[in-house]
Design an enzyme around this catalytic site. Structure first.
Site, PDB file in Angstrom:
ATOM      1  N   ARG A  25       0.822  -1.213   0.000  1.00 30.94           N
ATOM      2  CA  ARG A  25       0.000   0.000   0.000  1.00 30.94           C
ATOM      3  C   ARG A  25       0.861   1.271   0.000  1.00 30.94           C
ATOM      4  NH1 ARG A  25      -5.371   1.716   1.111  1.00 30.94           N
ATOM      5  NH2 ARG A  25      -5.506   3.374   2.637  1.00 30.94           N
ATOM      6  N   ILE A  51      -6.853   7.932  -1.411  1.00 34.49           N
ATOM      7  CA  ILE A  51      -6.717   6.482  -1.562  1.00 34.49           C
ATOM      8  C   ILE A  51      -7.727   5.902  -0.575  1.00 34.49           C
ATOM      9  CG2 ILE A  51      -4.778   6.456   0.094  1.00 34.49           C
ATOM     10  CD1 ILE A  51      -3.699   3.952  -1.258  1.00 34.49           C
ATOM     11  N   SER A  52      -8.486   4.905  -1.008  1.00 28.71           N
ATOM     12  CA  SER A  52      -9.550   4.357  -0.166  1.00 28.71           C
ATOM     13  C   SER A  52      -8.993   3.670   1.073  1.00 28.71           C
ATOM     14  CB  SER A  52     -10.375   3.337  -0.947  1.00 28.71           C
ATOM     15  OG  SER A  52     -10.667   3.794  -2.233  1.00 28.71           O
ATOM     16  N   GLN A  53      -9.807   3.686   2.130  1.00 28.55           N
ATOM     17  CA  GLN A  53      -9.517   2.940   3.355  1.00 28.55           C
ATOM     18  C   GLN A  53      -9.381   1.448   2.998  1.00 28.55           C
ATOM     19  OE1 GLN A  53     -12.994   2.762   5.756  1.00 28.55           O
ATOM     20  NE2 GLN A  53     -11.913   2.176   7.621  1.00 28.55           N
ATOM     21  N   PRO A  54      -8.409   0.735   3.598  1.00 31.81           N
ATOM     22  CA  PRO A  54      -8.239  -0.686   3.267  1.00 31.81           C
ATOM     23  C   PRO A  54      -9.543  -1.490   3.367  1.00 31.81           C
ATOM     24  CG  PRO A  54      -6.409   0.048   4.625  1.00 31.81           C
ATOM     25  CD  PRO A  54      -7.372   1.199   4.540  1.00 31.81           C
TER      26      PRO A  54
END
Ligand code: SAH
Length: 205
Positions: A25, A51-54
């Protein structure tokens, strides 16, 4: 991240957990945010996007029920992180981003990491990629006013679309499946997304 943020919060698809564990990431996060790369949240990537949350990436991928032989479409490439996860779960990924600046950076990162099965395009992803349709799976990473009809029309029979549908207070991450009887719909979870801007999204403010 896999154990604490994903498995503990209901991500059970082992292929998704493995794919999330394999993608670095930090490579998709700007230099200054790198030490926070594995934090349980979204991070800025430029062009006012994140960037999206995992957990969100994992929930979208799990909702797509991928077996590995799908041609997948992604709307909202952003950093390219979710495209990398998807590339490990599907045969091939076509990913569309409206900001050329983000698409270029994502393309470079994905190439540097050796992802050969992802094509990044610049354009309005709310209209899909008609030249490559039909898709076995479509992931949308920005909130739409309703399930985009054009994207539903680009699903193959049995194909899945996961899209956040904009609502008051929260957006509802929703999984839709094209069946012979029509469209089946299931809510995955409420969350918050940036708006889908485009012909079948919202107008730019
Ligand atoms: N999944 C990405 C983050 C996505 S954030 C990651 O892992 O990094 C949502 C992205 O959707 C933003 O980059 C935004 O520019 C893009 N977007 C919004 N509307 C779009 C549209 N109509 N077509 C393509 N991209 C769009």
């Amino acid at each position: 991240m896999v154990e604490r943020q994903l498995r503990r919060r209901g991500i059970a698809d082992e292929r998704v957990l493995a794919a999330m564990g394999e993608v670095p990431r930090e490579a998709f996060v700007p230099e200054r945010a790198r030490r926070r790369a594995y934090h349980d949240g979204a991070l800025p990537i430029g062009a006012e996007q994140t960037i999206s949350q995992p957990w969100i990436v994992a929930a979208i991928c799990q909702g797509l029920e991928l077996s590995g032989d799908e041609l997948a479409l992604e709307v909202g490439t952003g950093s390219g992180y979710s495209a990398a996860v998807l590339a490990g779960l599907a045969r091939e990924v076509v990913s569309v981003e409206r900001f050329a600046e983000l698409a270029t950076r994502a393309r470079t990162t994905l190439a540097e990491l050796g992802f050969a099965n992802v094509e990044v395009r610049v354009g309005d992803g709310s209209l899909g990629a008609p030249d490559r349709a039909p898709f076995g799976a479509i992931a949308v990473h920005a909130a739409a006013p309703a399930a985009p009809a054009t994207l539903l029309g680009q699903l193959e029979p049995g194909g899945r679309l996961v899209v956040p549908i904009s609502g008051r207070g929260a957006d509802m991450l929703t999984a839709l499946r094209a069946t012979e009887a029509g469209i089946e719909e299931r809510v995955i979870a409420p969350s918050r997304f940036v708006p889908l801007i485009g012909d079948e999204g919202f107008r730019e403010r």
